[in-house]
Design an enzyme around this catalytic site. Structure first.
Site, PDB file in Angstrom:
ATOM      1  N   ASP A  55       0.833  -1.202   0.000  1.00 48.87           N
ATOM      2  CA  ASP A  55       0.000   0.000   0.000  1.00 48.87           C
ATOM      3  C   ASP A  55       0.870   1.255   0.000  1.00 48.87           C
ATOM      4  O   ASP A  55       1.838   1.347   0.748  1.00 48.87           O
ATOM      5  CB  ASP A  55      -0.896  -0.014   1.248  1.00 48.87           C
ATOM      6  N   GLU A  95       0.878  -0.718  -5.209  1.00 52.11           N
ATOM      7  CA  GLU A  95      -0.154   0.243  -5.583  1.00 52.11           C
ATOM      8  C   GLU A  95       0.515   1.559  -5.934  1.00 52.11           C
ATOM      9  O   GLU A  95       1.267   2.122  -5.144  1.00 52.11           O
ATOM     10  CB  GLU A  95      -1.110   0.463  -4.412  1.00 52.11           C
TER      11      GLU A  95
END
Length: 595
Positions: free
Chosen positions: A259, A322
């Site tokens: 993330d 991401e």
């Protein structure tokens, strides 16, 4: 010798059918894969996705051929009656995962959290939030998934922690060695008035700096103020994060979804970022608090950890990251031949093409497939816990066609739970969205409970009020209903999953076509005997299609292998490729076979 075999097959086909059209069809298929050219303005690549990715290497890598299914645990299945999904709910629904045919599960954060950002504000990296269950539940989950041939990826949040994390609590108190675990900076004073160190704006639209009265300094937070950024200039922090990765790898996890990796580092000189009108803030942050070179170096160091585990049992442990940005930013994530980085990057380009003309599809998909780093592996994301369900974005009539694109292109599809049903975002009042303060991003509209059946609360829970309301369309938009229907989004999705297992979709060539302004198509082929053609009407009007006009060597007739829910053609139907109609937003997978 080869031409003799071809001639024999041609004569054999004519004898069998007595129709000279088979000779034309066979010749069409024979030539279709030749030459790497730009034909009639359509992108054509006859080498497949990459020469080095074809054949044995591609087939041996589980993450290249499989489908990743994202599960937002809070909303998947409640087994405790508290209105919140849990790990035992995932265990209970493993048979459904097997039915779908998915290969890998990606779980959103399941660690203890303060609940400010739905699990992305972690208090303890090495434990399980009691809301989801226990470590024993996790151990059983991973064992059951592996017993059923399903891999598991954990969401990993290395950029920041909760302000309740032990590291931050001790850092506030200046307790060694935690003093510099976070980014602390002295205040600026102008005319005796305390001011923030610079003009950096967080993703939450406020200053990135929060004053701590006890420590008498500001700390950096690129997200909520309750999520202080770790200081990656500190080698001890780098080591801590790698140790956390090893903890979960030792427990059998097959990889991580990273993330917000682009936020790991920030400029050390704290220079003010430019304020450019009409340029999104996230773009203005690049080079200041986003996508610094050091962040990419960190990915390479994590890859070393993953590869250590591959050497132990020859099983690849993967990392996908991401990142939202242009192709140049994505390219850097892959590293290089001597220092590899991520196995693949979560690519959102397809999800951003809703209601765009065919030309945009051709351009963007060509960029993603053929202009990336050599050896880079593509992926396709059309929905997730942040951007919501693609059925809302594209419309119910088009979702089957978008799944055809997502599942049948070269690369790894990442499917958000419920998208196979055509689940849609749910309207929520501010008071119904507890973890999305003031509905700033409307994220939780796409996080409502999974719809299993038409009973109360869609079979998700037996509690009257669930953590988020169930979408009212659950009565007919659910697993039980769609499994029993003659034709449904679920059955179409499953048919695409099964089709994708064919060799042609693992190693076959791909070509893109702008059939008309609002009709997009692509083909997959890897032999002279069989090829597939996917066509999607992106527009709002019926289109009369002549595929031979844009691909002269296409067979005169092809079989409908899969049709979208709103298409007038049915599965198994034989259609003329030079004259058929396609309804608005309808889509077809066509098959050409010599035998």
């Amino acid at each position: 010798m080869m031409y003799f075999i071809f001639a024999f097959l041609l004569i054999f086909s004519i004898i069998l059918t007595g129709k000279s059209s088979n000779l034309v069809n066979y010749e069409n298929n024979l030539i279709v894969n030749h030459n790497n050219i730009l034909e009639n303005g359509n992108i054509k690549h006859s080498d497949g996705i990459r020469n080095q990715d074809k054949g044995k290497n591609t087939k041996s890598e589980w993450w290249k051929n499989g489908i990743i299914y994202q599960i937002y645990p809070r909303s998947f299945k409640d087994t405790t009656g508290n209105g919140l999904g849990d790990l035992r709910g995932v265990i209970e629904k493993i048979p459904y995962l097997k039915y779908l045919g998915i290969d890998t599960v990606w779980l959103n954060p399941i660690h203890p959290s303060a609940g400010i950002d739905s699990g992305y504000d972690i208090i303890d990296y090495r434990n399980i939030d009691e809301l989801f269950g226990s470590m024993d539940d996790y151990d059983e989950l991973i064992e059951q998934l592996h017993n059923n041939g399903i891999k598991i990826l954990l969401d990993f949040v290395p950029n920041h922690t909760s302000d309740q994390h032990e590291w931050f609590v001790k850092s506030v108190q200046n307790i060694e060695p935690y003093s510099d675990y976070y980014v602390w900076v002295d205040a600026k004073y102008v005319n005796g008035t305390r001011q923030v160190p610079n003009n950096w704006i967080s993703i939450m639209k406020n200053s990135m700096w929060e004053w701590n009265e006890q420590r008498q300094q500001y700390y950096l937070h690129q997200f909520y103020k309750e999520q202080p950024d770790l200081n990656y200039k500190n080698p001890l922090v780098q080591k801590e994060i790698k140790d956390v990765m090893r903890f979960w790898l030792d427990k059998g996890v097959d990889g991580f979804r990273i993330d917000a990796f682009g936020c790991l580092y920030e400029r050390q000189d704290l220079k003010d970022a430019p304020s450019i009108p009409k340029i999104p803030e996230k773009q203005q942050r690049i080079g200041y608090t986003k996508c610094l070179d050091e962040s990419y170096d960190e990915i390479k160091s994590w890859r070393v950890v993953l590869d250590e585990y591959k050497k132990i049992n020859s099983e690849t442990k993967i990392m996908t990251v991401e990142i939202y940005g242009d192709m140049d930013l994505l390219k850097k994530c892959f590293g290089n031949t001597t220092h590899p980085g991520a196995h693949f990057v979560l690519n959102f380009c397809l999800g951003g093409l809703a209601h765009h003309p065919a030309k945009s599809f051709v351009h963007n998909l060509n960029e993603s497939l053929f202009k990336s780093t050599p050896g880079a592996w593509p992926s396709w994301v059309i929905g997730n816990h942040d951007i919501g369900h693609p059925t809302t974005t594209f419309g119910e009539e088009m979702i089957d066609g978008i799944h055809m694109v997502q599942l049948l292109l070269p690369g790894t599809p990442v499917v958000y739970m419920g998208d196979e049903l055509g689940m849609t975002n749910t309207y929520l009042r501010n008071d119904q969205s507890p973890n999305d303060i003031n509905n700033i991003f409307l994220r939780e509209r796409g996080r409502t409970p999974f719809q299993w059946d038409s009973t109360a609360q869609a079979g998700f829970s037996n509690k009257t009020i669930t953590w988020l309301p169930v979408n009212p369309n659950y009565v007919t938009r659910n697993v039980e209903y769609e499994k029993s229907a003659t034709k449904s989004h679920l059955k179409i999705f499953k048919a695409l999953v099964n089709l994708r297992k064919l060799e042609v979709f693992c190693t076959g060539n791909v070509e893109f076509y702008e059939v008309s302004k609002y009709v997009f198509a692509f083909s997959r082929s890897n032999s002279i005997l069989r090829s597939y053609f996917v066509i999607l009407n992106l527009g709002s009007e019926i289109e009369i299609i002549n595929l031979r006009k844009i691909k002269r060597l296409l067979p005169y007739k092809m079989k409908v292998r899969i049709s979208s829910l709103n298409a007038e053609q049915y599965t198994g139907e034989i259609i003329r490729t030079d004259s058929f109609t396609l309804r608005p937003n309808a889509a077809l997978v066509l098959e050409s076979s010599f035998f």
